[in-house]
Design a protein around this motif. Structure first.
Motif, PDB file in Angstrom:
ATOM      1  N   ILE A 139     -15.068  19.171  87.688  1.00 58.09           N
ATOM      2  CA  ILE A 139     -15.793  20.421  87.483  1.00 58.09           C
ATOM      3  C   ILE A 139     -14.930  21.583  87.937  1.00 58.09           C
ATOM      4  CG2 ILE A 139     -17.846  21.735  88.137  1.00 58.09           C
ATOM      5  CD1 ILE A 139     -19.160  19.051  88.757  1.00 58.09           C
ATOM      6  N   GLU A 150     -12.001  22.361  87.494  1.00 58.68           N
ATOM      7  CA  GLU A 150     -11.141  23.021  86.509  1.00 58.68           C
ATOM      8  C   GLU A 150     -11.937  24.040  85.688  1.00 58.68           C
ATOM      9  OE1 GLU A 150      -8.582  20.081  84.796  1.00 58.68           O
ATOM     10  OE2 GLU A 150      -7.621  21.615  83.570  1.00 58.68           O
ATOM     11  N   VAL A 151     -13.170  23.665  85.348  1.00 56.09           N
ATOM     12  CA  VAL A 151     -14.015  24.625  84.630  1.00 56.09           C
ATOM     13  C   VAL A 151     -14.294  25.826  85.525  1.00 56.09           C
ATOM     14  CG1 VAL A 151     -16.135  24.910  83.331  1.00 56.09           C
ATOM     15  CG2 VAL A 151     -15.100  22.667  83.505  1.00 56.09           C
ATOM     16  N   LEU A 152     -14.609  25.528  86.791  1.00 51.65           N
ATOM     17  CA  LEU A 152     -14.903  26.619  87.724  1.00 51.65           C
ATOM     18  C   LEU A 152     -13.709  27.545  87.852  1.00 51.65           C
ATOM     19  CD1 LEU A 152     -16.738  24.630  90.528  1.00 51.65           C
ATOM     20  CD2 LEU A 152     -17.744  26.216  88.910  1.00 51.65           C
ATOM     21  N   LEU A 153     -12.508  26.938  87.949  1.00 54.77           N
ATOM     22  CA  LEU A 153     -11.313  27.751  88.146  1.00 54.77           C
ATOM     23  C   LEU A 153     -10.957  28.554  86.912  1.00 54.77           C
ATOM     24  CD1 LEU A 153      -8.995  25.494  90.293  1.00 54.77           C
ATOM     25  CD2 LEU A 153     -10.251  27.528  90.948  1.00 54.77           C
ATOM     26  N   SER A 154     -11.522  28.176  85.752  1.00 55.70           N
ATOM     27  CA  SER A 154     -11.283  28.999  84.571  1.00 55.70           C
ATOM     28  C   SER A 154     -12.214  30.204  84.580  1.00 55.70           C
ATOM     29  CB  SER A 154     -11.468  28.179  83.293  1.00 55.70           C
ATOM     30  OG  SER A 154     -12.834  27.948  83.052  1.00 55.70           O
ATOM     31  N   SER A 155     -13.156  30.223  85.514  1.00 56.69           N
ATOM     32  CA  SER A 155     -14.092  31.344  85.587  1.00 56.69           C
ATOM     33  C   SER A 155     -13.915  32.179  86.855  1.00 56.69           C
ATOM     34  CB  SER A 155     -15.535  30.841  85.543  1.00 56.69           C
ATOM     35  OG  SER A 155     -15.732  30.023  84.426  1.00 56.69           O
ATOM     36  N   VAL A 156     -13.576  31.519  87.959  1.00 60.34           N
ATOM     37  CA  VAL A 156     -13.439  32.231  89.228  1.00 60.34           C
ATOM     38  C   VAL A 156     -12.129  31.790  89.882  1.00 60.34           C
ATOM     39  CG1 VAL A 156     -15.925  32.346  89.597  1.00 60.34           C
ATOM     40  CG2 VAL A 156     -14.649  30.427  90.502  1.00 60.34           C
ATOM     41  N   SER A 157     -11.682  32.571  90.871  1.00 55.62           N
ATOM     42  CA  SER A 157     -10.438  32.192  91.535  1.00 55.62           C
ATOM     43  C   SER A 157     -10.724  31.149  92.613  1.00 55.62           C
ATOM     44  CB  SER A 157      -9.777  33.419  92.149  1.00 55.62           C
ATOM     45  OG  SER A 157     -10.546  33.863  93.239  1.00 55.62           O
TER      46      SER A 157
END
Lengths: 311, 506
Positions: free
Chosen positions: B309, B311-318
């Motif tokens: 998950i 990786e998805v989160l990191l595509s949205s937040v730092s």
């Protein structure tokens, strides 16, 4: 030519001494489906992570939606990573809404979009089902919906077809087609050439972190040269040396590919077959499949897993 | 914005679970169980009928006296608790005769005598009745559960004790019932005490017969009676009159406690003790919170990592936002239970009208000393320091099992100073306290406990600067490990990998 939606200029990424992506340049035009082909470990995921600014390039430039700092345009981009996961205890609609809200969609809007998307893709009744209770295919759909719920202009999908059964693969193809029809630009990586061949307007092939080809399927075939397919139970070896035939490659079974020199006459070659006593059960022009082109360009030995998944 | 989402997500994920709600229920439910058990115990305690065959004829009065003393003692305890509770709830002091005024000290013989003389709990209830609103239930006298009865008629009182014991056995074993008028509400003989004619400190043993060896109440009462009787006769042999002995035994040294560095010369009161115990409570709360939230930080990070998950989160937040979201969200989870219990307690006080006093007390403690905000500062810094360690370990692990190999040693380091805390409390400027102060991971604990106890300013400033710098460094490198670690895959974390990840900038 319109401004590219996404472009990489001499992008390089190293992990310690290992160079995952080496001086890679390419551009994706608005509204196209762009295929990203390469073996496992060729550098696909690293390239996509650089595009999403999850890892920065060691050198070179990444430009997304006109910005050199992809972080600033994150909310206009959707990213589906290769290995997928959702919070197992979260409900389907909540998952989609949560990831949309992280992309800045207001609360009420996120909720209504989540419900609408689930409804549209046949999961309406599972809105309040926890992810852990969904089948794998359904969970993958939910994941994809969570990536598009914020209505991104650019969609990056890393191996979207892996792990899906044929029915769901077809559903996903339809979804991608639908998204393109809605004006989105889609970049997806795969090592299953059939999907790429059916869906993509243009391709990028990389091997060992380097670009080996960028363009349309027709351009790839043109580069590769013309060829004929001969079906025979005999050994075609006597045909070697016949004028116009550059090389003979077995395609498996009784099929052989005859690669032709430029301007070769296929009628003369058929005559030569009969003349050398090679039985002709089938003979004709054949469009080289992307699968074969891939092996040619990538210079890859068919690794067992590539072979299996391509089959 | 996104940070708020992350915090809310972490919070919801842990608080809105069955496990957490059960955990919230456990404490009130177990408290209820405790109260219920105590009540049931008091109500259902059977009346113990016992008999004494005293061939010396000297100890019957002594035994009755001890049993009576015990009864009065329980009555006074019940009464004092009743009055103290009422005073706390009504927020006033009742006007009571000296004998009925609750005391904080141990029960003295004087008080016992005075209470009994003034008429016991019934007279006490009468004394307070007018000061209470009508309908207030009076204090109930505890049931009198030990009752001495005459031996059954068919038991031989003189001669060989063995014969008496044999005759008593059927009664003790429940084969024969006591005569109805003798025993009142007890139908079976619980125990019998047989005192031989030549019973003495160095004579023959007295015999205590019973089928129930677990209930020691009666046996102890009888032992006390016989012991004090024997002692008294020994004093008399030495020529000391009984009155003088009783008076001497009542002596209790008066000792008042003062705090030399507090203003005024009043006796040490609530504020002084609060200043001592609040930091201690916060230190333990910090420890408990780190231990429980640390586990959640681990599972949360490992779940996101192993599920990809992250990786998805990191595509949205730092990664920084992700880390901050976890640290803050789970800190809120950690304080939720204590805050809820405090609120419940406060609501309870409001209901019974004692809230004003509690508010004043809490305000005095929280704002009375400029040092109190400092406690919270150390609490927060300590939390950030340890929590970021857990995050980094989680980021390097693909599974909880992998993480355990790092968490074990970390936990040991965390609880290592516990045995020394007592020493710090007793000797706040001793060697152990000073050493702990200068070790950053123990600074929050040590300073919290020393700050009210004359901690030199240079030590406070130096250790605090060191702690802040150390926490900053930890946060920086753990942040790097987290950023670099969450995307990599691999087995159990190794120290070598940690160093490598920490030294990679991105």
């Amino acid at each position: 030519m319109t401004e590219p939606v996404l472009s990489l200029e001499h992008a390089t990424r190293r992990y310690g001494g290992f160079t995952a992506v080496d001086d890679l340049s390419f551009a994706v035009r608005p509204g196209e489906i762009y295929g990203f082909l390469g073996q496992n470990g060729a550098g696909k995921t690293t390239t996509l992570r650089m595009i999403m600014d999850i890892v920065p390039p060691t050198s070179g430039t990444v430009r997304v939606l006109g910005s050199t700092s992809p972080r600033n345009v994150r909310r206009r981009v959707g990213y589906l990573p290769e290995e997928r996961g959702l919070y197992r205890k979260m409900k389907a609609a909540d998952s989609i809404a949560y990831f949309a809200r992280l992309k800045g969609v207001p609360r009420a809007e996120a909720r209504s979009r989540a419900d609408a998307l689930l409804e549209r893709f046949g999961l309406g009744e599972f809105r309040k089902t926890k992810i852990e209770a969904l089948s794998k295919g359904m969970a993958q759909k939910v994941q994809l919906l969570s990536v598009i719920a914020h209505e991104p202009e650019l969609l990056i999908l890393d191996e979207p077809f892996s792990g899906l059964d044929p029915v769901n693969q077809q559903l996903l193809e339809d979804m991608i087609g639908e998204l393109r029809a809605g004006g989105r630009t889609i970049v997806f990586s795969t090592h299953v050439m059939e999907h790429a061949e059916r869906l993509c307007d243009r391709f990028l092939m990389i091997a060992h972190g380097k670009k080996v080809f960028e363009g349309t399927l027709a351009e790839a075939r043109a580069l590769d040269g013309e060829r004929l397919v001969l079906v025979t139970p005999d050994d075609p070896a006597p045909l070697r040396g016949v004028p116009g035939i550059a090389s003979i490659a077995p395609l498996g079974g009784e099929r052989f590919a005859l690669l032709l020199n430029e301007g070769a006459d296929s009628q003369a070659i058929l005559a030569a077959c009969l003349q050398h006593g090679v039985t002709v059960n089938g003979f004709g022009a054949d469009a080289t499949s992307l699968h074969e082109l891939f092996f040619r360009f990538a210079g890859a030995s068919p690794a067992p897993d590539v072979q299996r998944e391509a089959a | 914005m996104a940070l708020w989402q992350l915090i809310a997500q972490e919070y919801r994920k842990y608080v809105l679970t069955r496990g957490f709600l059960l955990f919230l229920l456990i404490i009130p439910v177990s408290a209820l169980f405790g109260v219920a058990a105590g009540y049931l115990n008091a109500v259902s305690q059977p009346v113990r009928a016992f008999t004494v065959i005293d061939q010396t004829g000297r100890y019957g009065a002594e035994i009755d006296q001890v049993i009576e003393n015990r009864r009065v003692r329980r009555e006074i305890e019940t009464w004092d608790a009743y009055v103290t509770g009422l005073e706390a709830v009504r927020d006033r002091e009742f006007d009571l005769p000296e004998a009925f005024r609750p005391t904080e000290d141990d029960l003295t013989l004087d008080r016992r005598a005075a209470f009994a003389e003034a008429g016991g709990i019934e007279a006490a209830n009468a004394a307070i009745a007018e000061q209470l609103p009508p309908g207030t239930p009076p204090a109930e006298a505890p049931r009198h559960t030990l009752r001495r009865i005459e031996p059954p008629a068919d038991v031989p009182l003189s001669g060989d004790l063995a014969a008496a014991a044999a005759a008593l056995r059927p009664y003790l074993n429940g084969e024969r019932q006591l005569p109805a008028n003798e025993a009142e509400d007890a139908s079976q003989l619980f125990a019998a005490l047989l005192i031989p004619a030549d019973f003495d400190a160095d004579g023959e043993d007295a015999q205590f017969w019973t089928t129930n060896l677990a209930d020691v109440d009666l046996r102890e009462a009888l032992r006390e009676a016989l012991t004090s009787a024997l002692k008294r006769s020994a004093y008399a042999e030495q020529g000391l009159p009984a009155d003088a002995v009783a008076e001497i035994e009542m002596i209790d040294a008066p000792l008042a406690t003062y705090k030399s560095d507090s203003e005024g010369d009043e006796e040490a009161g609530f504020a002084e003790f609060a200043a001592l115990y609040i930091p201690l409570a916060l230190a333990y709360l910090l420890l408990v919170m780190i231990m429980s939230v640390g586990g959640m930080l681990l599972t949360s990070t490992v779940e996101e990592k192993s599920n990809k998950i992250v990786e998805v989160l990191l595509s949205s937040v730092s990664a920084g936002e992700l880390m901050a979201g976890k640290l803050i969200g789970l800190a809120l989870v950690g304080v939720t239970a204590p805050v809820l219990f405090l609120l419940a307690g406060f609501a309870g006080l409001t209901l019974f009208g004692g809230a004003d006093e509690a508010v004043v007390a809490i305000r005095d403690v929280l704002f009375g000393s400029p040092l109190v905000p400092l406690f919270f500062f150390y609490f927060v810094v300590g939390y950030v320091m340890f929590a970021s360690l857990y995050l980094a370990v989680g980021a390097m692990s693909s599974s909880i099992q992998d993480a355990q190999s790092f968490v074990g040693p970390m936990t040991i380091v965390l609880i290592l100073p516990l045995p020394f805390l007592q020493q710090v409390v007793q000797d706040p400027n001793g060697l152990v306290a000073r050493i702990l102060t200068w070790i950053p991971i123990y600074t929050p604990y040590a300073v919290m406990m020393r700050i009210n106890q004359g901690l030199p300013l240079w030590e406070l400033l130096g250790a605090t600067l060191l702690l802040v710098a150390f926490t900053g460094v930890i946060l920086f490198f753990m942040g790097r490990i987290y950023r670099n670690g969450v995307l990599s895959s691999g087995g159990a974390p190794k120290l070598k990998d940690a160093v490598r990840l920490a030294s990679t900038s991105a």
